[in-house]
Every structure is written in C-alpha cells, then in structure tokens.
Design a protein around this motif. Structure first.
Motif, PDB file in Angstrom:
ATOM      1  N   ARG A  34       0.845  -1.216   0.000  1.00  0.00           N
ATOM      2  CA  ARG A  34       0.000   0.000   0.000  1.00  0.00           C
ATOM      3  C   ARG A  34       0.870   1.252   0.000  1.00  0.00           C
ATOM      4  O   ARG A  34       0.629   2.189  -0.767  1.00  0.00           O
ATOM      5  N   ILE A  41       2.311   7.987  -5.658  1.00  0.00           N
ATOM      6  CA  ILE A  41       1.375   9.128  -5.644  1.00  0.00           C
ATOM      7  C   ILE A  41       2.103  10.379  -5.148  1.00  0.00           C
ATOM      8  O   ILE A  41       1.928  11.473  -5.691  1.00  0.00           O
ATOM      9  N   LYS A  45       2.366  13.844  -7.084  1.00  0.00           N
ATOM     10  CA  LYS A  45       1.843  15.080  -6.506  1.00  0.00           C
ATOM     11  C   LYS A  45       2.922  16.168  -6.445  1.00  0.00           C
ATOM     12  O   LYS A  45       2.643  17.339  -6.713  1.00  0.00           O
ATOM     13  N   PRO A  52       0.020  16.777  -0.233  1.00  0.00           N
ATOM     14  CA  PRO A  52      -0.061  15.395   0.229  1.00  0.00           C
ATOM     15  C   PRO A  52      -1.403  15.070   0.903  1.00  0.00           C
ATOM     16  O   PRO A  52      -2.026  14.051   0.597  1.00  0.00           O
ATOM     17  N   LEU A  53      -1.846  15.934   1.817  1.00  0.00           N
ATOM     18  CA  LEU A  53      -3.088  15.670   2.552  1.00  0.00           C
ATOM     19  C   LEU A  53      -4.310  15.982   1.693  1.00  0.00           C
ATOM     20  O   LEU A  53      -4.467  17.104   1.207  1.00  0.00           O
ATOM     21  N   GLN A  54      -5.152  14.958   1.498  1.00  0.00           N
ATOM     22  CA  GLN A  54      -6.412  15.112   0.763  1.00  0.00           C
ATOM     23  C   GLN A  54      -7.517  14.581   1.669  1.00  0.00           C
ATOM     24  O   GLN A  54      -7.815  13.379   1.687  1.00  0.00           O
ATOM     25  N   ARG A  57     -10.617  12.545   0.274  1.00  0.00           N
ATOM     26  CA  ARG A  57     -10.214  11.185  -0.129  1.00  0.00           C
ATOM     27  C   ARG A  57      -9.990  10.306   1.098  1.00  0.00           C
ATOM     28  O   ARG A  57     -10.421   9.156   1.131  1.00  0.00           O
ATOM     29  N   VAL A  61     -11.706   6.752   2.229  1.00  0.00           N
ATOM     30  CA  VAL A  61     -10.938   5.558   2.611  1.00  0.00           C
ATOM     31  C   VAL A  61     -11.422   5.045   3.971  1.00  0.00           C
ATOM     32  O   VAL A  61     -11.640   3.841   4.164  1.00  0.00           O
ATOM     33  N   HIS A  87      -2.463   6.273   7.657  1.00  0.00           N
ATOM     34  CA  HIS A  87      -2.499   7.563   6.968  1.00  0.00           C
ATOM     35  C   HIS A  87      -1.340   8.476   7.388  1.00  0.00           C
ATOM     36  O   HIS A  87      -0.751   9.174   6.549  1.00  0.00           O
ATOM     37  N   SER A  90       1.524   7.385   5.511  1.00  0.00           N
ATOM     38  CA  SER A  90       1.370   7.823   4.112  1.00  0.00           C
ATOM     39  C   SER A  90       1.843   9.264   3.948  1.00  0.00           C
ATOM     40  O   SER A  90       2.585   9.581   3.007  1.00  0.00           O
ATOM     41  N   GLU A  94       4.819  10.569   1.692  1.00  0.00           N
ATOM     42  CA  GLU A  94       4.581  11.534   0.603  1.00  0.00           C
ATOM     43  C   GLU A  94       5.442  12.782   0.753  1.00  0.00           C
ATOM     44  O   GLU A  94       5.932  13.328  -0.226  1.00  0.00           O
TER      45      GLU A  94
HETATM   46  C1  LIG Z   1      -2.592   8.531  -1.167  1.00  0.00           C
HETATM   47  C2  LIG Z   1      -3.049   9.776  -1.126  1.00  0.00           C
HETATM   48  O1  LIG Z   1      -2.518  10.748  -0.257  1.00  0.00           O
HETATM   49  C3  LIG Z   1      -2.919  10.843   1.109  1.00  0.00           C
HETATM   50  C4  LIG Z   1      -2.965   9.501   1.709  1.00  0.00           C
HETATM   51  C5  LIG Z   1      -4.123   8.760   1.704  1.00  0.00           C
HETATM   52  C6  LIG Z   1      -4.110   7.308   2.081  1.00  0.00           C
HETATM   53  O2  LIG Z   1      -3.125   6.836   2.673  1.00  0.00           O
HETATM   54  O3  LIG Z   1      -5.097   6.611   1.761  1.00  0.00           O
HETATM   55  C7  LIG Z   1      -5.327   9.390   1.339  1.00  0.00           C
HETATM   56  C8  LIG Z   1      -5.391  10.712   1.068  1.00  0.00           C
HETATM   57  C9  LIG Z   1      -4.235  11.612   1.192  1.00  0.00           C
HETATM   58  O4  LIG Z   1      -4.327  12.324   2.420  1.00  0.00           O
HETATM   59  C10 LIG Z   1      -4.120  10.239  -2.037  1.00  0.00           C
HETATM   60  O5  LIG Z   1      -4.272  11.459  -2.202  1.00  0.00           O
HETATM   61  O6  LIG Z   1      -4.812   9.394  -2.610  1.00  0.00           O
END
Ligand SMILES: C=C(O[C@@H]1C=C(C(=O)O)C=C[C@H]1O)C(=O)O
Length: 100
Positions: A34, A41, A45, A52-54, A57, A61, A87, A90, A94
């Motif tokens: 993962r 990604i 980006k 990075p932070l979305q 989304r 999840v 997260h 992640s 990122e």
């Molecule tokens: C992977 C991403 O980046 C970040 C990490 C995510 C994750 O670990 O699922 C979801 C959203 C973002 O905060 C994305 O934008 O999809």
C-alpha cells in the motif's frame, strides 16, 4: 508469566501462534505494498504541486474501511485508529517523496 509448552499439550497455543505469525507477516507485506503505491502518488503530486493531505479522499478511505471492518467483526473505533496510523505513515512518505 507466558504460557509455554508445559501447559500446551495439544500444541494448540503453539500452532495458533504460528498462524498469527503468518497472518502478521502477510499484513506487514500488504501495508508495505500500500505504501509503495502511496510513494508513487507522492512523487506524482510533488511534480504537479498537489498537497499530500487530501481530506475528502481520506474520509472516503475511512468510510470504506469502517464498512469492511464491520463485515469482519471489527469495531469502527479500531478501524479509525488503524487507518489513522496508516495515513500518518502515508503523509510522512509523501512528504519524503518530494525529495526524490
Ligand atoms: C494517497 C493519497 O494521499 C494521502 C494519503 C491517503 C491514504 O493513505 O489513503 C489518502 C489521502 C491523502 O491524504 C491520495 O491522495 O490518494
């Protein structure tokens, strides 16, 4: 005190713990896979100047994971804690990816 071989005549504990070790191994491998995707990604980006932070989304999840967790008999609280930890990693990855 941990229960070991002397009280585990049928080796129930030992064999169950071997199954746990095997599941844990698969779990870690999957999380690694993962985060490999997340790293890609992150590079994408950085190139496109996308943050990075979305939040939207991640909420998606989270909702999907809570629904999946429910089917597997896992509490929403546990899923939230687990997915928030993933997260966090992640976002760390990122932010690192921008260095490549
Ligand atoms: C992977 C991403 O980046 C970040 C990490 C995510 C994750 O670990 O699922 C979801 C959203 C973002 O905060 C994305 O934008 O999809």
């Amino acid at each position: 005190q941990d229960v070991r071989a002397d009280k585990d005549n049928g080796n129930f504990l030992e064999s169950s713990r071997m199954q746990i070790d095997s599941v844990d191994h698969a779990l870690i491998q999957l999380i690694g896979r993962r985060e490999d995707i997340v790293r890609a990604i992150g590079r994408y980006k950085a190139e496109k100047h996308i943050a990075p932070l979305q939040k939207a989304r991640f909420n998606e999840v989270l909702e999907q994971s809570i629904a999946e967790g429910k089917k597997a008999g896992l509490s929403p609280e546990f899923i939230k804690t687990l997915m928030n930890a993933i997260h966090e990693e992640s976002l760390r990855i990122e932010r690192d990816s921008t260095a490549y």
